[in-house]
Design a protein around this motif. Structure first.
Motif, PDB file in Angstrom:
ATOM      1  N   ASP A 155      39.986  22.852 -51.647  1.00  0.00           N
ATOM      2  CA  ASP A 155      40.607  21.610 -51.160  1.00  0.00           C
ATOM      3  C   ASP A 155      40.833  21.654 -49.654  1.00  0.00           C
ATOM      4  O   ASP A 155      41.956  21.582 -49.162  1.00  0.00           O
ATOM      5  N   CYS A 156      39.731  21.707 -48.933  1.00  0.00           N
ATOM      6  CA  CYS A 156      39.795  21.887 -47.486  1.00  0.00           C
ATOM      7  C   CYS A 156      40.459  20.729 -46.750  1.00  0.00           C
ATOM      8  O   CYS A 156      40.843  20.869 -45.586  1.00  0.00           O
ATOM      9  N   ALA A 157      40.641  19.584 -47.406  1.00  0.00           N
ATOM     10  CA  ALA A 157      41.257  18.430 -46.758  1.00  0.00           C
ATOM     11  C   ALA A 157      42.657  18.133 -47.275  1.00  0.00           C
ATOM     12  O   ALA A 157      43.247  17.126 -46.888  1.00  0.00           O
ATOM     13  N   ASP A 182      37.257  17.756 -56.278  1.00  0.00           N
ATOM     14  CA  ASP A 182      37.386  17.425 -54.848  1.00  0.00           C
ATOM     15  C   ASP A 182      36.509  18.240 -53.912  1.00  0.00           C
ATOM     16  O   ASP A 182      36.468  17.946 -52.711  1.00  0.00           O
ATOM     17  N   SER A 183      35.804  19.242 -54.412  1.00  0.00           N
ATOM     18  CA  SER A 183      35.128  20.160 -53.494  1.00  0.00           C
ATOM     19  C   SER A 183      33.929  19.509 -52.803  1.00  0.00           C
ATOM     20  O   SER A 183      33.919  19.356 -51.569  1.00  0.00           O
ATOM     21  N   ASN A 229      34.308  16.509 -50.387  1.00  0.00           N
ATOM     22  CA  ASN A 229      34.892  16.858 -49.089  1.00  0.00           C
ATOM     23  C   ASN A 229      33.822  17.205 -48.055  1.00  0.00           C
ATOM     24  O   ASN A 229      34.006  16.979 -46.851  1.00  0.00           O
ATOM     25  N   THR A 233      32.723  13.645 -46.641  1.00  0.00           N
ATOM     26  CA  THR A 233      33.621  12.720 -45.937  1.00  0.00           C
ATOM     27  C   THR A 233      34.617  13.374 -44.996  1.00  0.00           C
ATOM     28  O   THR A 233      35.205  12.682 -44.159  1.00  0.00           O
ATOM     29  N   ASN A 234      34.850  14.667 -45.102  1.00  0.00           N
ATOM     30  CA  ASN A 234      35.961  15.270 -44.365  1.00  0.00           C
ATOM     31  C   ASN A 234      35.544  16.378 -43.416  1.00  0.00           C
ATOM     32  O   ASN A 234      36.308  17.316 -43.162  1.00  0.00           O
ATOM     33  N   THR A 235      34.328  16.266 -42.883  1.00  0.00           N
ATOM     34  CA  THR A 235      33.892  17.176 -41.830  1.00  0.00           C
ATOM     35  C   THR A 235      33.977  16.456 -40.481  1.00  0.00           C
ATOM     36  O   THR A 235      34.254  15.259 -40.416  1.00  0.00           O
ATOM     37  N   CYS A 243      37.197  21.954 -43.556  1.00  0.00           N
ATOM     38  CA  CYS A 243      35.995  21.446 -44.226  1.00  0.00           C
ATOM     39  C   CYS A 243      34.735  21.754 -43.429  1.00  0.00           C
ATOM     40  O   CYS A 243      33.666  21.991 -44.011  1.00  0.00           O
ATOM     41  N   TRP A 284      37.027   6.685 -52.717  1.00  0.00           N
ATOM     42  CA  TRP A 284      36.601   7.783 -51.848  1.00  0.00           C
ATOM     43  C   TRP A 284      35.093   7.726 -51.604  1.00  0.00           C
ATOM     44  O   TRP A 284      34.616   7.750 -50.469  1.00  0.00           O
ATOM     45  N   ARG A 295      43.011   8.630 -43.080  1.00  0.00           N
ATOM     46  CA  ARG A 295      42.464   8.558 -44.431  1.00  0.00           C
ATOM     47  C   ARG A 295      43.132   7.480 -45.277  1.00  0.00           C
ATOM     48  O   ARG A 295      42.565   7.018 -46.257  1.00  0.00           O
TER      49      ARG A 295
END
Length: 579
Positions: free
Chosen positions: A247-249, A294-295, A298, A301-303, A313, A350, A545
């Motif tokens: 869950d990096c975000a 969620d992996s 991510n 969208t979350n880099t 991320c 998402w 977000r």
């Protein structure tokens, strides 16, 4: 998104009762005529328990050892202690004083000659917990002798079902009721209304495989599932959730493994899980896995190439350990012949935008062909895991317009192509087929917390006066923003678990057990690797977000996965369909 555990299993007992009886007045309906007939009945009853000292689950198996079908059955027995029924499954359970009654339900009330019907229930008690000494079937008593104190440990004589996957594992099957979650739910006021529903078991850390703080481990859950199955087709749902840099975000659900600890993930987490699942004792279960919530989304969208990106991320995208880890999990678990792998695909709020949709499909395909995995190791996808998006929006669609302007331009929809989880899951399933996945893959939707009932729920479309007024007045999802995900105020229990509810949808499922927190409202020191995410703080004014909106989170929440009574009570109150 995590799991906590209840009291440990202590002992197991078994009692077998054999009976032969004639029930002269036993009546069953035959077609439309209402004709009844007398039936001779011969049966065996097996009673087993899973006891943790202050409560236990009891499983009964009624075998028809006669030569004719048993068209209906009612089992009664008595306890000598203070055992109290809290909930039950696979039968209609009731208790009057010390007498317990279990009646067969629609799908198992008829038992063919030589077949068995199984059911289970949970009880509380104090003092002693002696097994019943006699049983009555359809009003006739039969006595038996006590069997072994533990179930036999020898492998089953029937061949494993390896390689015999069905198109939809939920059709025609029972689903495992986790006794630990069930006990927590039943202890809440009104909780018995849902405590017999099936929920997933979260394996959120290495220690969870053997059991945390004396609670049930993976083998304990699978043993309990075998008992609940009683020889019938049966699903047990597991969440595989311990990637490196998890869950990096989101800080609330960070995990125990560092970003580079892929070898530990393989050898200490996935390999031991696969070894347990391969045990022939579990070969007749249908084991459904949700793979790493969620992996993979991510990485889309979350880099740092997105406004919502995080350095964490970026790290996971660069080192490839999400791709490697998911591929490894698919490969190892997919090699077990009765495992059904479902890849997590986020949710419509998402991944539903054009610049996320195909990119996510492509990265899922990349993971499904990494580390020795193939697309054949993927039986489906799951949407809305531990989230709140409405299954369907009944009062507006993505095709609506107000004064010639599409609802896609409203503040709520914000150019998304989907307004609910079902339309998204169906479309994303099709997208995955187009990038190389099998055409038979199915989809699951987590409906545990997306009911959005109560007085705030609309009952009809709003007036088409203004675009935002129409959408906001028509939508059942009452979050402040689609990006809000933590312990949402106003949420309710959603659709009950159900097999094959719509085209392409294998089942509605409760993967996130209602009553388990998404994350703490404030920083709490812990040894579970879980951080404090401001999205769980009700005073937080938001970020990119969630459109810099308030978080919409409930106050006084505990760590992710810990029991949150106030949330559970809200979910009951706002359930839709109502409880």
């Amino acid at each position: 998104m995590s799991r906590t555990t209840a009291p440990p299993r202590r002992t197991r007992t078994a009692l077998i009762s054999a009976c032969a009886l004639v029930a002269a007045g036993l009546a069953t309906a035959t077609g439309m005529s209402g004709t009844a007939h007398a039936a001779s009945v011969a049966c065996n009853v097996t009673y087993t328990t899973n006891d943790w000292g202050s409560g236990f689950t009891a499983n009964v198996a009624v075998t028809n050892s006669g030569t004719a079908a048993l068209d209906s059955w009612t089992l009664t027995y008595n306890y000598t202690g203070n055992q109290k029924l809290t909930n039950g499954w696979n039968a209609t359970w009731s208790q009057s004083g010390s007498t317990v009654t279990a009646k067969g339900i629609d799908w198992n009330k008829s038992i063919a000659a030589g077949a068995t019907a199984g059911a289970g229930a949970q009880f509380s008690y104090s003092g002693t917990n002696a097994a019943p000494t006699s049983y009555a079937v359809n009003g006739t008593t039969c006595n038996g002798a006590t069997g072994p104190t533990d179930p036999p440990t020898d492998p089953p004589t029937d061949p494993p079902t390896s390689g015999s996957l069905v198109d939809n594992p939920y059709v025609g099957a029972g689903v495992y009721v986790n006794p630990e979650w069930s006990a927590l739910a039943a202890a809440e006021p009104g909780g018995s209304k849902i405590s017999s529903q099936p929920t997933a078991v979260w394996l959120d850390r290495i220690a969870a495989i053997k059991g945390v703080n004396g609670g049930m481990g993976l083998r304990d859950h699978l043993d309990a599932a075998v008992k609940q199955a009683s020889g019938k087709p049966f699903v047990v749902q597991l969440v595989i959730y311990d990637l490196p840099g998890r869950d990096c975000a989101a800080l609330a659900s960070n995990g125990e493994l560092g970003a580079t600890e892929i070898d530990r993930y393989k050898s200490e987490y996935i390999d031991p899980i696969a070894a347990v699942l391969k045990d022939p004792a579990y070969a007749n279960l249908r084991i459904v896995t949700t793979i790493e919530p969620d992996s993979l989304p991510n990485l889309v969208t979350n880099t740092s190439d997105r406004p919502t990106g995080t350095p964490q991320c970026d790290t996971m995208k660069a080192n490839g350990n999400y791709i490697t880890g998911v591929g490894y999990a698919l490969n190892k678990l997919g090699a077990v012949g009765n495992v059904y792998n479902y890849l997590d695909v986020g949710h419509h709020g998402w991944i539903g935008w054009d610049d996320n949709f195909n990119s996510t499909a492509q990265i899922l395909h990349q993971a499904a062909t990494a580390s020795g995995a193939t697309v054949a190791d993927v039986q489906g996808i799951i949407a809305n895991t531990a989230n709140y998006g409405a299954t369907t929006e009944p009062y507006f669609t993505i095709n609506d317009a107000v004064n010639g302007t599409s609802v896609r331009q409203s503040k709520w929809v914000d150019w998304n192509r989907y307004v609910d989880e079902q339309s998204f899951a169906q479309a994303f399933r099709t997208e995955l087929v187009s990038v190389g996945f099998d055409s038979k893959i199915g989809a699951l939707i987590d409906t545990s917390r997306n009911g959005w009932g109560g007085s705030a729920r609309p009952t009809a479309p709003a007036a088409k006066t203004t675009l935002d007024g129409y959408v906001d007045g028509s939508r059942t999802d009452k979050r402040i923003h689609l990006g809000n995900w933590c312990n949402q105020s106003g949420a309710g229990i959603g659709e009950r678990p159900k097999a094959a509810p719509a085209a392409g949808i294998d089942a509605y499922v409760w993967v996130k057990p209602p009553g388990e927190s998404d994350g703490a409202s404030s920083a709490i020191s812990n040894d579970e690797g879980k951080g404090f995410d401001r999205m769980c703080d009700p005073t937080y004014t938001g970020n990119a977000r969630n459109g810099n909106s308030m978080s919409g989170a409930l106050p006084n929440a505990p760590l992710a996965g810990h029991w949150f009574s106030a949330q559970f009570q809200q979910l009951l109150k706002n359930a839709y369909p109502a409880l």
